[in-house]
Scaffold this motif. Structure first.
Motif, PDB file in Angstrom:
ATOM      1  N   LEU A 295      92.508  46.828  47.263  1.00 23.39           N
ATOM      2  CA  LEU A 295      92.991  47.978  48.021  1.00 23.39           C
ATOM      3  C   LEU A 295      94.421  47.763  48.515  1.00 23.39           C
ATOM      4  O   LEU A 295      94.822  46.652  48.850  1.00 23.39           O
ATOM      5  CB  LEU A 295      92.084  48.224  49.232  1.00 23.39           C
ATOM      6  CG  LEU A 295      90.627  48.586  48.930  1.00 23.39           C
ATOM      7  CD1 LEU A 295      89.828  48.625  50.226  1.00 23.39           C
ATOM      8  CD2 LEU A 295      90.541  49.922  48.211  1.00 23.39           C
ATOM      9  N   ASN A 296      95.175  48.858  48.573  1.00 24.32           N
ATOM     10  CA  ASN A 296      96.497  48.858  49.188  1.00 24.32           C
ATOM     11  C   ASN A 296      96.318  49.185  50.668  1.00 24.32           C
ATOM     12  O   ASN A 296      96.477  50.330  51.104  1.00 24.32           O
ATOM     13  CB  ASN A 296      97.401  49.881  48.498  1.00 24.32           C
ATOM     14  CG  ASN A 296      98.793  49.926  49.110  1.00 24.32           C
ATOM     15  OD1 ASN A 296      99.205  49.004  49.824  1.00 24.32           O
ATOM     16  ND2 ASN A 296      99.513  51.000  48.860  1.00 24.32           N
ATOM     17  N   ILE A 297      95.960  48.171  51.451  1.00 24.09           N
ATOM     18  CA  ILE A 297      95.595  48.396  52.847  1.00 24.09           C
ATOM     19  C   ILE A 297      96.806  48.856  53.659  1.00 24.09           C
ATOM     20  O   ILE A 297      96.684  49.724  54.533  1.00 24.09           O
ATOM     21  CB  ILE A 297      94.977  47.125  53.443  1.00 24.09           C
ATOM     22  CG1 ILE A 297      93.711  46.745  52.660  1.00 24.09           C
ATOM     23  CG2 ILE A 297      94.637  47.304  54.911  1.00 24.09           C
ATOM     24  CD1 ILE A 297      93.072  45.459  53.099  1.00 24.09           C
ATOM     25  N   LYS A 302      98.768  53.955  56.781  1.00 21.14           N
ATOM     26  CA  LYS A 302      99.714  55.030  57.094  1.00 21.14           C
ATOM     27  C   LYS A 302      99.074  56.413  57.042  1.00 21.14           C
ATOM     28  O   LYS A 302      99.745  57.411  57.275  1.00 21.14           O
ATOM     29  CB  LYS A 302     100.902  54.969  56.132  1.00 21.14           C
ATOM     30  CG  LYS A 302     101.705  53.681  56.226  1.00 21.14           C
ATOM     31  CD  LYS A 302     102.831  53.653  55.220  1.00 21.14           C
ATOM     32  CE  LYS A 302     103.598  52.329  55.295  1.00 21.14           C
ATOM     33  NZ  LYS A 302     104.687  52.262  54.283  1.00 21.14           N
ATOM     34  N   SER A 303      97.797  56.479  56.711  1.00 21.41           N
ATOM     35  CA  SER A 303      97.114  57.759  56.614  1.00 21.41           C
ATOM     36  C   SER A 303      96.533  58.156  57.966  1.00 21.41           C
ATOM     37  O   SER A 303      96.688  57.457  58.971  1.00 21.41           O
ATOM     38  CB  SER A 303      96.007  57.677  55.556  1.00 21.41           C
ATOM     39  OG  SER A 303      94.976  56.798  55.986  1.00 21.41           O
ATOM     40  N   ILE A 309      90.678  52.293  60.062  1.00 24.29           N
ATOM     41  CA  ILE A 309      90.900  51.215  59.094  1.00 24.29           C
ATOM     42  C   ILE A 309      91.343  49.941  59.813  1.00 24.29           C
ATOM     43  O   ILE A 309      90.892  48.832  59.501  1.00 24.29           O
ATOM     44  CB  ILE A 309      91.927  51.645  58.037  1.00 24.29           C
ATOM     45  CG1 ILE A 309      91.368  52.801  57.188  1.00 24.29           C
ATOM     46  CG2 ILE A 309      92.317  50.473  57.141  1.00 24.29           C
ATOM     47  CD1 ILE A 309      92.364  53.391  56.235  1.00 24.29           C
ATOM     48  N   THR A 310      92.230  50.096  60.793  1.00 23.72           N
ATOM     49  CA  THR A 310      92.682  48.933  61.554  1.00 23.72           C
ATOM     50  C   THR A 310      91.541  48.327  62.356  1.00 23.72           C
ATOM     51  O   THR A 310      91.437  47.101  62.488  1.00 23.72           O
ATOM     52  CB  THR A 310      93.835  49.336  62.483  1.00 23.72           C
ATOM     53  OG1 THR A 310      94.866  49.964  61.723  1.00 23.72           O
ATOM     54  CG2 THR A 310      94.401  48.119  63.196  1.00 23.72           C
TER      55      THR A 310
END
Length: 401
Positions: A295-297, A302-303, A309-310
């Motif tokens: 994944l591009n975490i 940034k979404s 997610i954090t």
């Protein structure tokens, strides 16, 4: 092999004052050496890229400050500022090494050519650790005490014993919101790094799909619920931050309010890290090969789902999982995440879904939970399952139409 053990310290008031004083001196030294490099950088920058045949307008280049030149200048620092004489020379040299590392990562990048942001000067209270590069011998640890150079015996909570064959390479004192800690870097050159010969097979591999509804779902349809530690602490944090905003800047009450907020954040981080370690060990007890999406975490953060997610901490979990797998001689495989939720894990056909669609139903009769289906696809991609070939063929046929 190199490992790090962290222990909590119980310093006296005098030792605490020494720690705080040393951190402040290290902070000043860090800012001064960083300013020297910034001055060199600005003085050697020039908008002129060419000169005439008669006159050269380019200024003479200044000597670039290096780690060794700045370390050599520490003698002048101790002569001008007597308070630095009480500090270890190697501790100050480690400060300069940190400056060089962060400055070079800004200009050149790391070993993967990824550049960091412009280094910032450390404000008061922002420099939180200093290092003893000189090795501390095992005999310096006597019962509940550890003997540190120029400080003396400091009480330490030795919650686990040091391995007999490992040598202490460095010791780092860190100041956190709830107290002082010491991190001992241990090394044993006789223990080789683990190199596994494992290859992903259907029998020894499990796929995991990480999400926000559940922290992860395995290809065996085992689910780990997401704890959401930050979400649960938000109400308390709002109250503490509201109290902090009412305090006068520079007052003792504001200092205490800042400490209460920091302790709450530290507790959330410790809870999350403990959960990640326990989940990683549980997975490694299930299988020898763990497959996950690459994944591009940083992009996902940034979404609009950034807070969730954090709070889940996928990046920290994958780092812990890789570290534990290497120590155990196991393998962690990252696969391409494109289409894992859309493809059928039985026939490979593409079944379009929105984010709100939580169930996968295919014409071939396959019926799975969306995350379970994705975990099965992740496992198939790791082991090279024939379904992948059929998936490619179905997409080509659909594209040709």
């Amino acid at each position: 092999m190199r490992i790090t053990y962290q222990y909590r310290l119980r310093p006296t008031k005098q030792q605490t004052a020494t720690f705080v004083h040393w951190l402040e001196l290290c902070r000043r030294q860090y800012n001064y050496r960083l300013a020297e490099r910034f001055n060199w950088y600005e003085q050697n920058r020039c908008d002129i890229d060419r000169c005439s045949l008669e006159v050269c307008h380019l200024p003479q280049l200044k000597d670039k400050p290096s780690r060794w030149s700045q370390q050599k200048d520490l003698g002048n620092t101790k002569a001008l500022f007597p308070e630095y004489k009480d500090m270890l020379l190697h501790t100050l040299q480690d400060v300069i090494a940190r400056v060089e590392k962060t400055f070079d990562r800004w200009l050149k990048g790391d070993r993967n050519s990824k550049r960091s942001g412009r280094p910032r000067f450390k404000g008061k209270g922002r420099y939180r650790s200093f290092t003893f590069p000189d090795p501390i011998k095992p005999e310096h640890i006597q019962g509940k005490f550890i003997k540190l150079p120029k400080i003396g015996k400091v009480k330490m909570i030795l919650h686990r014993t040091l391995p007999d064959s490992f040598k202490i390479k460095t010791a780092t004192i860190t100041h956190k919101a709830d107290g002082w800690y010491i991190s001992l870097s241990l090394e044993d050159v006789t223990v080789p790094s683990f190199k596994t010969d494992l290859r992903p097979t259907p029998d020894n591999t499990v796929g995991i799909d990480m999400g926000l509804k559940s922290f992860l779902v395995t290809s065996d349809n085992q689910e780990v619920p997401i704890p959401q530690y930050y979400r649960k602490a938000e109400k308390r944090l709002k109250r503490l931050q509201r109290q902090l905003s009412r305090k006068k800047k520079g007052s003792n009450r504001r200092t205490k309010a800042v400490k209460r907020v920091a302790k709450t954040h530290l507790k959330v981080g410790n809870q999350r890290k403990d959960f990640h370690y326990k989940t990683a060990l549980w997975l490694l007890n299930q299988s020898q090969v763990i497959a996950h999406e690459n994944l591009n975490i940083k992009g996902l953060v940034k979404s609009k789902l950034a807070k969730s997610i954090t709070d889940a901490g996928w990046g920290q979990f994958l780092q812990i999982l890789n570290t534990k797998a290497v120590s155990a001689g196991y393998l962690v495989v990252a696969v391409n995440p494109n289409g894992t939720s859309q493809d059928c894990s039985d026939c490979g056909a593409t079944v379009s879904k929105t984010l709100a669609d939580r169930w996968h139903s295919c014409q071939c009769g396959a019926s799975y939970d969306r995350d379970h289906n994705a975990a099965r696809n992740i496992k198939h991609r790791a082991v090279g399952h024939p379904v992948l070939q059929s998936s490619v063929n179905v997409r080509r046929v659909a594209g040709s139409r």
